[in-house]
Scaffold this motif. Structure first.
Motif, short mmCIF file in Angstrom:
data_model
loop_
_atom_site.label_atom_id
_atom_site.label_comp_id
_atom_site.label_asym_id
_atom_site.label_seq_id
_atom_site.Cartn_x
_atom_site.Cartn_y
_atom_site.Cartn_z
N LYS A 166 -3.12 -14.89 11.65
CA LYS A 166 -3.04 -13.88 10.60
C LYS A 166 -2.63 -14.52 9.28
O LYS A 166 -1.94 -15.53 9.24
CB LYS A 166 -2.03 -12.79 10.98
N HIS A 167 -3.08 -13.89 8.19
CA HIS A 167 -2.68 -14.37 6.86
C HIS A 167 -1.41 -13.64 6.45
O HIS A 167 -1.41 -12.43 6.26
CB HIS A 167 -3.79 -14.09 5.85
N ALA A 168 -0.33 -14.38 6.34
CA ALA A 168 0.96 -13.83 5.93
C ALA A 168 1.25 -14.26 4.49
O ALA A 168 1.16 -15.45 4.16
CB ALA A 168 2.08 -14.31 6.85
N ASP A 210 -2.60 -9.91 5.82
CA ASP A 210 -2.47 -9.10 7.03
C ASP A 210 -1.02 -8.68 7.23
O ASP A 210 -0.72 -7.59 7.73
CB ASP A 210 -2.94 -9.90 8.26
N VAL A 211 -0.12 -9.60 6.85
CA VAL A 211 1.33 -9.36 6.90
C VAL A 211 1.91 -9.72 5.55
O VAL A 211 1.68 -10.82 5.05
CB VAL A 211 2.02 -10.20 8.01
N PRO A 229 -5.94 -2.54 3.59
CA PRO A 229 -5.77 -1.41 4.50
C PRO A 229 -5.31 -1.86 5.89
O PRO A 229 -5.85 -2.80 6.46
CB PRO A 229 -7.18 -0.80 4.57
N GLY A 230 -4.26 -1.20 6.39
CA GLY A 230 -3.74 -1.53 7.71
C GLY A 230 -2.76 -2.68 7.73
O GLY A 230 -2.29 -3.08 8.81
N ALA A 231 -2.39 -3.22 6.57
CA ALA A 231 -1.47 -4.36 6.53
C ALA A 231 -0.09 -3.99 7.06
O ALA A 231 0.33 -2.83 7.02
CB ALA A 231 -1.34 -4.87 5.10
N VAL A 232 0.61 -5.00 7.57
CA VAL A 232 2.01 -4.85 7.97
C VAL A 232 2.86 -5.22 6.77
O VAL A 232 2.74 -6.34 6.24
CB VAL A 232 2.35 -5.74 9.18
N LEU A 257 1.79 -0.58 9.20
CA LEU A 257 3.22 -0.54 9.53
C LEU A 257 3.99 -0.87 8.27
O LEU A 257 3.56 -1.72 7.48
CB LEU A 257 3.56 -1.56 10.62
N ILE A 258 5.15 -0.24 8.09
CA ILE A 258 5.95 -0.51 6.90
C ILE A 258 7.42 -0.27 7.20
O ILE A 258 7.78 0.64 7.95
CB ILE A 258 5.49 0.37 5.71
#
Length: 290
Positions: A166-168, A210-211, A229-232, A257-258
């Motif tokens: 994932k791309h953080a 993504d995060v 959209p949908g990122a944490v 998620l947040i």
């Protein structure tokens, strides 16, 4: 007619997992006390009387009591110099009855904070602020993790956020939050991008995350339209008025998620501090019994 109500992101509540970790810490402290007759002790050092810092230290001391950890508080005047603070931290490091040391940040304008942090013995650096702790964490060696990044990783695990590949994106590069958070994510096979106050076109990078970990200390810098959209979204910022670094209302309409502010990262930070204090005491006391 279409439904105009957005699907809101699920909240990453930090209070429940923090409570479970604190309960486990209390059990470990009780076991250590039974085996050795010693109660784990955390020394808190506060320079000056900044209201927010006073509140934070009081909260941490109260949580110590609930976890069966003895709290020793060392208040120092705002005029304390670097040399004086280093002496105090050196004395605590040499005191066998103290197992963990927390220097409340910020330590004041008269203090070289890095020099003060380095005066803490690595074995008692339960807040993970020394260069020794950062290096050990970065190389996956035994040591103590910076508490907020450590709490963030536990929160990601609690909500089963997969990090491999994932791309953080980490916004912030402080030595005790942004930098260690990125290293912990990298160790979990995420691809990590650091951003900061001089990053050009920050929103375009945030949209690839993504995060996202926001830890820059600028209220509501990140808005919903900046997010993938949908990122944490992990909001590790805390600004006056219980405001984070993320504009919560708009971000919740786009994220998956947040974390809330307060009630997200904060409780996990304190829970990790307590857990690492008991771990430090356990290491220092060894396998001895009564």
């Amino acid at each position: 007619m279409t439904d105009q109500n957005p699907v809101l992101a699920r909240l990453m509540d930090g209070t429940a997992p923090a409570r479970r970790l604190t309960d486990a810490t209390a059990a470990a402290a009780a076991d250590l006390r039974l085996r050795t007759g010693v109660t784990p002790c955390l020394a808190t050092v506060l320079v000056g009387e900044d209201p927010a810092s006073v509140t934070y230290v009081r909260m941490k001391r109260n949580r110590c009591e609930k976890a069966g950890i003895r709290s020793r508080h060392v208040p120092l005047p705002a005029a304390t110099s670097t040399a004086q603070l280093v002496d105090v931290l050196g004395e605590l490091s040499a005191d066998p009855t103290v197992h963990g040391i927390l220097l409340q940040h910020p330590a004041g304008p008269r203090v070289d904070e890095r020099a003060a942090f380095e005066a803490i013995a690595p074995a008692k650096d339960v807040d993970g602020v020394t260069t020794h702790s950062f290096a050990a964490m970065s190389f996956g060696l035994p040591g103590f993790t910076s508490c907020t990044p450590g709490g963030i990783m536990r929160l990601l695990d609690e909500y089963r956020v997969g990090l491999t590949g994932k791309h953080a994106v980490v916004i912030g590069r402080s030595a005790i939050l942004g930098k260690p958070a990125g290293m912990l994510l990298l160790a979990r096979d995420a691809t990590v991008t650091y951003c900061h106050s001089r990053t050009v076109d920050l929103p375009s990078i945030v949209r690839e995350a993504d995060v996202l970990i926001a830890a820059v200390g600028r209220p509501e810098l990140i808005r919903g339209e900046h997010l993938k959209p949908g990122a944490v979204v992990i909001d590790a910022g805390y600004n006056p008025g219980n405001v984070g670094d993320v504009h919560f209302a708009s971000a919740r309409e786009r994220a998956g998620l947040i974390t809330p502010v307060p009630g997200g990262v904060g409780p996990m930070t304190i829970a990790v501090l307590l857990a690492q204090t008991v771990e430090a005491a356990t290491r220092q006391l060894g396998p001895q019994r009564q």
